[in-house]
Design a protein around this motif. Structure first.
Motif, PDB file in Angstrom:
ATOM      1  N   UNK A  83       4.657   4.388  21.037  1.00  0.00           N
ATOM      2  CA  UNK A  83       3.451   4.069  21.783  1.00  0.00           C
ATOM      3  C   UNK A  83       2.218   4.710  21.146  1.00  0.00           C
ATOM      4  N   UNK A  84       1.067   4.077  21.363  1.00  0.00           N
ATOM      5  CA  UNK A  84      -0.189   4.792  21.212  1.00  0.00           C
ATOM      6  C   UNK A  84      -0.327   5.640  22.474  1.00  0.00           C
ATOM      7  N   UNK A  85      -0.581   6.919  22.311  1.00  0.00           N
ATOM      8  CA  UNK A  85      -0.601   7.852  23.440  1.00  0.00           C
ATOM      9  C   UNK A  85      -2.036   8.385  23.550  1.00  0.00           C
ATOM     10  N   UNK A  86      -2.720   7.974  24.597  1.00  0.00           N
ATOM     11  CA  UNK A  86      -4.177   8.101  24.675  1.00  0.00           C
ATOM     12  C   UNK A  86      -4.590   9.044  25.790  1.00  0.00           C
ATOM     13  N   UNK A  87      -5.439   9.998  25.452  1.00  0.00           N
ATOM     14  CA  UNK A  87      -5.997  10.900  26.460  1.00  0.00           C
ATOM     15  C   UNK A  87      -7.516  10.824  26.404  1.00  0.00           C
ATOM     16  N   UNK A  88      -8.117  10.583  27.574  1.00  0.00           N
ATOM     17  CA  UNK A  88      -9.572  10.585  27.668  1.00  0.00           C
ATOM     18  C   UNK A  88      -9.974  11.413  28.880  1.00  0.00           C
ATOM     19  N   UNK A  89     -11.025  12.231  28.729  1.00  0.00           N
ATOM     20  CA  UNK A  89     -11.551  13.022  29.827  1.00  0.00           C
ATOM     21  C   UNK A  89     -11.102  14.466  29.754  1.00  0.00           C
ATOM     22  N   UNK A  90     -10.748  14.972  30.928  1.00  0.00           N
ATOM     23  CA  UNK A  90     -10.404  16.386  31.090  1.00  0.00           C
ATOM     24  C   UNK A  90      -8.952  16.652  30.674  1.00  0.00           C
ATOM     25  N   UNK A  91      -8.720  17.795  30.062  1.00  0.00           N
ATOM     26  CA  UNK A  91      -7.379  18.222  29.676  1.00  0.00           C
ATOM     27  C   UNK A  91      -6.924  19.362  30.588  1.00  0.00           C
ATOM     28  N   UNK A  92      -7.489  20.538  30.405  1.00  0.00           N
ATOM     29  CA  UNK A  92      -7.248  21.721  31.247  1.00  0.00           C
ATOM     30  C   UNK A  92      -5.785  22.156  31.268  1.00  0.00           C
ATOM     31  N   UNK A  93      -5.096  21.959  30.147  1.00  0.00           N
ATOM     32  CA  UNK A  93      -3.721  22.428  30.026  1.00  0.00           C
ATOM     33  C   UNK A  93      -3.548  23.353  28.830  1.00  0.00           C
ATOM     34  N   UNK A  94      -4.651  23.751  28.206  1.00  0.00           N
ATOM     35  CA  UNK A  94      -4.560  24.676  27.090  1.00  0.00           C
ATOM     36  C   UNK A  94      -5.358  24.202  25.895  1.00  0.00           C
ATOM     37  N   UNK A  95      -5.376  25.066  24.878  1.00  0.00           N
ATOM     38  CA  UNK A  95      -6.046  24.719  23.638  1.00  0.00           C
ATOM     39  C   UNK A  95      -7.363  25.422  23.430  1.00  0.00           C
ATOM     40  N   UNK A  96      -7.820  26.170  24.428  1.00  0.00           N
ATOM     41  CA  UNK A  96      -9.058  26.930  24.295  1.00  0.00           C
ATOM     42  C   UNK A  96      -8.721  28.391  23.998  1.00  0.00           C
ATOM     43  N   UNK A  97      -9.710  29.250  24.211  1.00  0.00           N
ATOM     44  CA  UNK A  97      -9.527  30.668  23.896  1.00  0.00           C
ATOM     45  C   UNK A  97      -8.395  31.293  24.695  1.00  0.00           C
TER      46      UNK A  97
ATOM     47  N   UNK B  27      -7.409  11.133  21.233  1.00  0.00           N
ATOM     48  CA  UNK B  27      -7.934  11.874  22.389  1.00  0.00           C
ATOM     49  C   UNK B  27      -9.445  11.922  22.327  1.00  0.00           C
ATOM     50  N   UNK B  28     -10.043  12.096  23.513  1.00  0.00           N
ATOM     51  CA  UNK B  28     -11.492  12.227  23.612  1.00  0.00           C
ATOM     52  C   UNK B  28     -11.832  13.010  24.872  1.00  0.00           C
ATOM     53  N   UNK B  29     -12.766  13.944  24.762  1.00  0.00           N
ATOM     54  CA  UNK B  29     -13.225  14.624  25.957  1.00  0.00           C
ATOM     55  C   UNK B  29     -13.284  16.128  25.811  1.00  0.00           C
ATOM     56  N   UNK B  30     -12.912  16.811  26.897  1.00  0.00           N
ATOM     57  CA  UNK B  30     -13.040  18.269  26.972  1.00  0.00           C
ATOM     58  C   UNK B  30     -11.667  18.899  27.206  1.00  0.00           C
ATOM     59  N   UNK B  31     -11.541  20.144  26.787  1.00  0.00           N
ATOM     60  CA  UNK B  31     -10.299  20.887  27.009  1.00  0.00           C
ATOM     61  C   UNK B  31     -10.338  21.677  28.307  1.00  0.00           C
ATOM     62  N   UNK B  32     -11.518  21.971  28.812  1.00  0.00           N
ATOM     63  CA  UNK B  32     -11.683  22.856  29.964  1.00  0.00           C
ATOM     64  C   UNK B  32     -11.533  22.101  31.283  1.00  0.00           C
ATOM     65  N   UNK B  33     -11.877  22.789  32.385  1.00  0.00           N
ATOM     66  CA  UNK B  33     -11.698  22.229  33.715  1.00  0.00           C
ATOM     67  C   UNK B  33     -12.820  21.361  34.208  1.00  0.00           C
ATOM     68  N   UNK B  34     -13.898  21.220  33.444  1.00  0.00           N
ATOM     69  CA  UNK B  34     -15.015  20.388  33.870  1.00  0.00           C
ATOM     70  C   UNK B  34     -16.237  20.681  33.031  1.00  0.00           C
TER      71      UNK B  34
END
Length: 583
Positions: free
Chosen positions: A135-149, A163-170
């Motif tokens: 599959x093409x596995x597509x993420x757009x918008x908020x992540x908030x499951x990790x990847x930041x500091x 993927x497209x968007x932000x890693x944080x909660x908003x």
């Protein structure tokens, strides 16, 4: 004839030899694979959508509900990333690193397994399994499951192909600013901070003046178009940041809601939604109003100017929800126009109840955060909803939004964990699907959704081993037998699920919910039993009348607590005071 057949056989062999050695599926095989569209609303209450009896018009949610099933007894977690971890894996939050989350840690839990605050490699994610199937596995918008500091992994490290968007909660809905400061910066009180935006892992310069819903929706449709052009099936994780604070929305959508909320006020809106939820069968006709909450302000305590300000804030919140409905309509229209609707499973849910944080409130907020907002943003009536504003709906509107339920986000009362959820099976419509348009109070947990999605996609979960590595076996249950009309239930009266966060805990078995909320989170520290179908406001405790049931469920929870080595939380600890940033 023999000569013709021989030529056809040779052509078939040659075609097979020229095809990719790494993918032996034909284009028709790929076309037959079920596409998956997961739509995630952010901080949206059980009573917020028109299709869940709200005054906010949501015609595109109605389109989903008319074709599929609306669930009225579905439970997420009380906070964003914790729900997302369970939605991604089918596992309990403590098993995959979200026994705590990045905006509030109980000190004694830091460093302990299960309390990492990001999605760990203990489980296999839906994104990995769909990637394995081509599959093409597509993420757009908020992540908030990790990847930041704070640690963890980005979407591309979890099997997403785009993927497209932000890693944080908003984030700000109009520009590239963070919704919170970086508290570690010694001069944080006097400046704004940039959010980290990415497109396929690379830094993305987010344009100013384009609303989040528009930006995210266009990118998701573009991703799906690319998958279709390549002849690939797709799995999409469409995570809106509406209606998460900062409360901002297109101004043309705000004005139409203002007068209604000014007239109703806090108590009026809660009563209005409570009555409509009952009248439309979304909660029991015998349901009692939710008990009054001591943390909630009275509308009568506000001055006229304060009432006008508050009404505009909530009108802006309503406009966020209306925008989300419009954006979902755009996606549905594209799927219909491109002939993909009949081969797409659609799931909509909110990640938790409405946000009741108030920065200036010593009980449920962070006063330093409130001062940062006052120093850096326009707090005028005229500024509400603009890019230079930073408002939140607060405890009173959050309490009102849930209608007949108690509490809100961060809390495990029904108002914090019972949220809207709709499933539309592939090809379902009001003309050809036996359950189309139905509402159901069958018991469901967010961790049941991954198993349902895999079931419809025909993908077998690997169980306790993935690519030679031990992983947690999911405890979610597929709802497909119910959705296909082969069963009247998803979970039977003996099957249960348990949940704990911040030392607050509950266990669901059948229609019964056993719950304990610590004193530090405004509970009494005692276990109480409720039938949350008959009593969704959790106002009629049953522990004295059903002692055997109480004892049995408590023993089950205690075993769960022991099996998962849950950290015991001090009775007086307050998660809000511990939070350095608002989620």
């Amino acid at each position: 004839m023999r000569h013709i057949l021989s030529l056809l056989l040779i052509a078939t062999v040659l075609y097979g030899c020229n095809s990719s050695s790494t993918n032996t599926e034909t284009s028709s095989d790929k076309k037959d694979k079920t596409n998956v569209l997961i739509l995630i609303g952010d901080d949206i209450a059980f009573g917020d959508l028109g299709v869940y009896a709200s005054e906010i018009k949501t015609p595109n949610f109605h389109r989903l509900a008319e074709s599929g099933v609306r669930f009225t007894n579905f439970h997420a977690s009380p906070v964003c990333s914790v729900t997302r971890s369970m939605l991604m894996t089918g596992c309990n939050n403590i098993e995959v690193g979200l026994g705590s989350f990045d905006y509030s840690f109980y000190p004694a839990s830091k460093g302990k397994a299960g309390y990492e605050g990001y999605l760990t490699r203990n489980a296999v994610a839906l994104s990995q399994l769909f990637n394995d199937e081509g599959y093409e596995v597509l993420k757009v918008g908020k992540w908030h499951l990790g990847g930041e500091a704070a640690g963890g992994y980005t979407p591309l490290e979890w099997g997403f192909t785009k993927e497209f968007g932000i890693l944080s909660g908003g984030s700000n809905h109009w520009n590239d600013l963070r919704m919170t400061p970086i508290f570690s910066d010694p001069d944080f009180m006097h400046k704004k901070f940039k959010e980290h935006w990415t497109l396929n892992g690379e830094k993305y310069n987010r344009p100013e003046g384009v609303y989040s819903g528009e930006l995210y929706t266009k990118q998701m449709i573009d991703f799906i178009k690319e998958a279709k052009a390549e002849g690939k099936p797709w799995f999409s994780w469409m995570a809106f940041t509406t209606a998460h604070f900062p409360i901002q929305a297109p101004p043309e959508l705000v004005e139409k809601h203002y007068k209604f909320y000014l007239e109703k006020g806090y108590e009026g809106l809660k009563q209005y939604r409570y009555e409509r939820l009952k009248a439309k069968g979304l909660i029991s006709h015998s349901a009692q109003p939710a008990p009054e909450n001591d943390l909630v302000k009275k509308w009568s305590q506000l001055s006229q100017k304060e009432k006008e300000y508050q009404a505009k804030v909530f009108a802006t919140y309503a406009a966020e929800i209306e925008d989300q409905d419009n954006r979902i309509g755009q996606i549905l229209d594209y799927l219909k126009e491109s002939g993909q609707m009949d081969n797409t499973l659609i799931v909509y849910l909110s990640d938790n109840g409405p946000e009741g944080m108030e920065a200036e409130n010593p009980n449920t907020g962070n006063q330093v955060f409130g001062q940062w907002i006052a120093n850096n943003y326009d707090t005028s009536f005229e500024g509400i909803g603009t890019a230079n504003s930073s408002n939140y709906i607060g405890t009173a509107w959050a309490n009102a939004a849930t209608g007949g339920l108690s509490w809100w986000k961060w809390f495990i009362g029904e108002g914090g964990v019972r949220v809207p959820m709709i499933i539309v099976p592939p090809g379902a419509s009001k003309d050809n699907y036996s359950r189309a348009g139905q509402m159901s109070n069958v018991v469901m947990s967010v961790k049941d959704l991954p198993m349902t999605i895999l079931d419809y996609a025909g993908i077998q979960h690997p169980g306790d081993t993935y690519k030679g590595k031990k992983v947690v076996t999911p405890t979610g249950i597929s709802a497909r037998p119910f959705l296909d009309g082969k069963s009247d239930i998803v979970r039977n009266d003996k099957q249960w699920y348990a949940f704990e966060l911040f030392g607050n805990a509950y266990i669901m078995q059948g229609n019964y919910k056993l719950i304990k909320v610590r004193k530090g989170m405004f509970g009494d520290g005692q276990w109480h039993l409720y039938d949350v179908v008959k009593d969704p406001s959790e106002s009629m405790p049953l522990e004295d009348k059903m002692k055997d049931k109480f004892d049995q469920m408590l023993a089950t929870y205690k075993q769960y607590e022991k099996d998962h080595q849950l950290v015991q939380v001090d009775e007086s600890w307050n998660a809000f005071k511990a939070a350095s940033e608002g989620n």
